[in-house]
Every structure is written in structure tokens, then in C-alpha cells.
Design an enzyme around this catalytic site. Structure first.
Site, mmCIF file in Angstrom:
data_model
loop_
_atom_site.group_PDB
_atom_site.id
_atom_site.type_symbol
_atom_site.label_atom_id
_atom_site.label_comp_id
_atom_site.label_asym_id
_atom_site.label_seq_id
_atom_site.Cartn_x
_atom_site.Cartn_y
_atom_site.Cartn_z
ATOM 1 N N HIS A 178 38.299 40.789 47.368
ATOM 2 C CA HIS A 178 37.537 40.196 46.424
ATOM 3 C C HIS A 178 35.793 41.011 46.082
ATOM 4 O O HIS A 178 35.527 39.671 45.266
ATOM 5 C CB HIS A 178 37.906 38.599 46.764
ATOM 6 N N HIS A 183 48.041 41.730 38.517
ATOM 7 C CA HIS A 183 47.523 40.547 39.190
ATOM 8 C C HIS A 183 48.190 38.923 37.683
ATOM 9 O O HIS A 183 47.688 39.389 36.398
ATOM 10 C CB HIS A 183 45.894 40.468 38.654
#
Length: 382
Positions: free
Chosen positions: A185, A285
Site C-alpha cells: 500500500h 485496480h
């Protein structure tokens, strides 16, 4: 055919929908949003709308070029997300006009079904073993989880150990039934990312994601020396020009452009083709809503180097609304044995419940991402 109106709806949990109308009664939908900056993206769409009203929606490439090149300053997450949502709506209209799925207009399908994965564990990963068991029960064959919480430039090995313990718990709970991806992340700085990547080797992960922020992509060269696990990145990269150097460097195995952030279907198809030339896989994504997912599935269907698709059903961000809540037909996103069939309907293949959208937009709070701090009070990456 001419574009007659563009309308925007900010709705829970953190989405922005775009409705584009034409003088022939064909309506297209898009999802232009940067999570946490929906109002900024709305303004960018409204600026483009002044140009688009009255134009032929079929001239998708020309409109894309105008939105990208007409300003002296260009690119960036908000403007490219505005472009993306408009692009999605234009393709939706074109598919409906020709009564064909978008992928049929992009060369036709190259596969029969698309593999998907499920998120588990939340922002601060917890109960991952239990959620992994649930994923197996739901028929998924792959999951993704966040790796860690805050991580300073140099931090404690106890945090590294905690990540490994969570992944080990998944393996103990479900064995090798699930492929596991671990998302750093962008929370982990280069030095600790090397350590964590090496320690995770033992679990034979499907990939590690965003081991460092995209601003530090040069560090991937060094991280790749520490692990054979495929490295994925790209959700915070917004055009083919940003992906160009990443692909040329050769240290990424999977790119993850977001079709609501990186210029839409038009641009992401080009990005994926660039990746194919470098023998790099694509995993778009998409922790977003049903329109964004429809755009991804359109691209996936006609793009041979796509290998798996992110989707948001049950994701921890979806509070007060989930993936199916704004659809008339909720059966279209049905996952079977970890796969989804190609969308059969024209355009994006989805039918938005406009009444539900309007009702939700009437009183929608503004979503903002959390702001985290390290143990010494410095701002941490979220």
C-alpha cells in the site's frame, strides 16, 4: 448524435457517477473519481462538459486527445480521473449505439471468463484466517490483504513478524487453496520493504503490491534483488507516459492501472498493450463501484495479458453501500469458482438504478481517507 447533458452524482460509500445524455435518447454512464477528492474531480468534469456538450460522442479518441492535450498543464489524478469517467460514458454510449459490448468494438473477446479476487482483513489487517475461510466458501481462488499498519522509514522487526504471522495463519487455515497477494500500500519505505519482501518469500505469494510509492519506483530495482515474488504496482500512475519508464526499467511484473483514474478505457487499453510488449501482466485496480468494474471487465475481455481482476464486493471501504446497490440487475456480477463471465449486454453491460443513485446523492457525506501518524508523531503513509 450529439451530447446534450452531463450530470454528476456523489454517492456513498465514496463514489462519483457520471450520466451522459444524447439527443438520440442513448445514455452512457461513467465513474470519474479519486477517492477522497470527489468534489475536485467533479469540478474537472464540469470544465470539460463545456467543450463536450453538442459534440458527437462517437469521436472518442478525439475527445480524449482534447481533454489531455488542450491544456498547457496536463495529467494528474484529478484531471485524468475526470477524463476516465467521461471516456467510460462515451464508450458506453457507443456500445449501446451499435448494440454491442465494448470489447467487441476493441477487437473482440480473447477469453471466455475473467478471474477475480476478494479483499480480506481491512485497513489494519485482522482476522485474516477467518476471512480467508469465508473466501473459499464463497468460491474465490485468490485473495488480497494489506500487509501492515503504519511503518516508519526504519521500524521494528515485530511489525515484520506480525505480517508473516498473518499470512501463515491463512496458509494454516486454507492451505494452498487460495492464491495470496499482499499489498504494501505504499506504506513501507524502501529499507523495510526489502526486509518484508524477503521474509514473505516462504509463502509463495501471487504478488506483492506497491512495495514502495510510485514516486520511488527506482527502488523496485533493489527490492527485486531480495525476492522472486512478482512485483505489482501502478494504481497511482495516470497515463502511458508514467508507465513508460516503469516498463523500460524492467523490474515490475504486473501493472495495475485504474480505469477510473488512468484516463479510462481508451488510455488503459494502450497502457496494457505497452505492457504486453514488455512481457508484463495486467491486473486492473478497482476497489470502486459497478461502473468502474464494468469498464475493467470490458478491457479484461479483449486484453490477453490481463490475468486477474480486483473487485470491491464486501471490501472494507464499502460502508452504507456496496457494489450491487445501484444496479437494477444484481445478478450480472456473479462470481463462479473465482471467475466471472464476460458481460453480454451492450456498452458496459450494466443497467444503473437511477432512482437509487439520485436518492443516495441527495445527502451524501464526503469521504476522506484516514490520516495516520508514526510512533514519533510524524505523518505516516496510509
Amino acid at each position: 448524435m450529439k451530447i446534450t447533458n452531463i450530470e454528476l452524482f456523489k454517492i456513498p460509500p465514496r463514489w462519483l457517477f457520471l450520466k451522459m445524455e444524447t439527443d438520440e435518447g442513448i445514455t452512457g454512464w461513467g465513474e470519474p473519481v479519486i477517492e477522497g477528492r470527489a468534489d475536485t474531480v467533479r469540478t474537472a468534469v464540469e470544465e470539460f462538459a463545456g467543450y463536450l456538450i453538442g459534440k458527437d460522442p462517437a469521436r472518442i479518441e478525439d475527445h480524449w486527445q482534447y481533454m489531455y492535450r488542450s491544456g498547457f498543464y496536463r495529467g494528474g489524478p484529478e484531471v485524468m480521473s475526470a477524463t476516465a469517467g467521461i471516456d467510460q460514458a462515451l464508450w458506453d454510449i457507443k456500445g449501446k449505439y451499435f448494440n454491442a459490448p465494448i470489447y467487441d468494438l476493441l477487437g473482440g473477446a480473447c477469453r471466455d471468463k475473467i478471474r477475480v479476487y476478494r479483499w480480506i482483513g481491512g485497513d489494519r489487517p485482522a482476522d485474516v484466517a477467518g476471512e480467508a475461510r469465508l473466501a473459499v466458501e464463497q468460491g474465490y481462488s485468490a485473495i488480497k490483504m494489506n500487509a501492515t499498519e503504519e511503518m516508519h522509514y526504519i521500524d521494528s522487526y515485530t511489525k515484520i513478524d506480525a505480517v508473516c504471522e498473518r499470512v501463515a495463519a491463512i496458509r494454516e487455515a486454507v492451505g494452498k487453496k487460495l492464491d495470496i497477494a499482499v499489498d504494501f500500500h505504499g506504506r513501507v519505505h524502501k529499507t523495510m520493504a526489502k526486509v518484508l519482501a524477503r521474509e514473505l518469500d516462504q509463502f509463495r505469494l501471487m504478488f506483492i503490491e506497491e512495495p514502495v510509492l510510485p514516486q520511488n519506483n527506482e527502488a523496485l530495482r533493489e527490492i527485486a534483488r531480495y525476492t522472486p515474488v512478482p512485483i505489482a504496482t501502478g494504481e497511482r500512475m495516470f497515463s502511458r507516459w508514467e508507465f513508460k519508464n516503469l516498463l523500460q526499467e524492467g523490474y515490475v511484473d504486473i501493472i495495475q492501472p485504474d480505469l477510473s483514474h488512468a484516463g479510462g478505457i481508451t488510455e488503459c487499453k494502450k497502457i496494457a498493450s505497452m505492457a504486453e510488449a514488455y512481457d508484463v501482466a495486467v491486473a486492473p485496480h478497482c476497489p470502486l463501484g459497478p461502473i468502474a468494474l464494468g469498464a475493467c471487465l470490458a478491457l479484461d475481455s479483449c486484453t490477453p495479458n490481463v490475468f486477474i481482476q480486483e473487485q470491491s464486493l464486501g471490501i472494507h471501504y464499502n460502508k452504507n453501500a456496496d457494489l450491487m446497490d445501484y444496479l437494477k440487475d444484481r445478478s450480472i456480477y456473479k462470481y463462479k469458482e473465482g471467475f466471472i463471465d464476460l458481460m453480454a449486454g451492450p456498452g458496459l453491460g450494466i443497467d444503473i438504478d437511477e432512482d437509487s443513485v439520485r436518492k443516495a446523492a441527495a445527502d451524501c457525506p464526503t469521504w476522506k481517507n484516514p490520516v495516520w501518524r508514526n510512533f514519533d508523531g510524524t505523518i505516516a503513509e496510509w
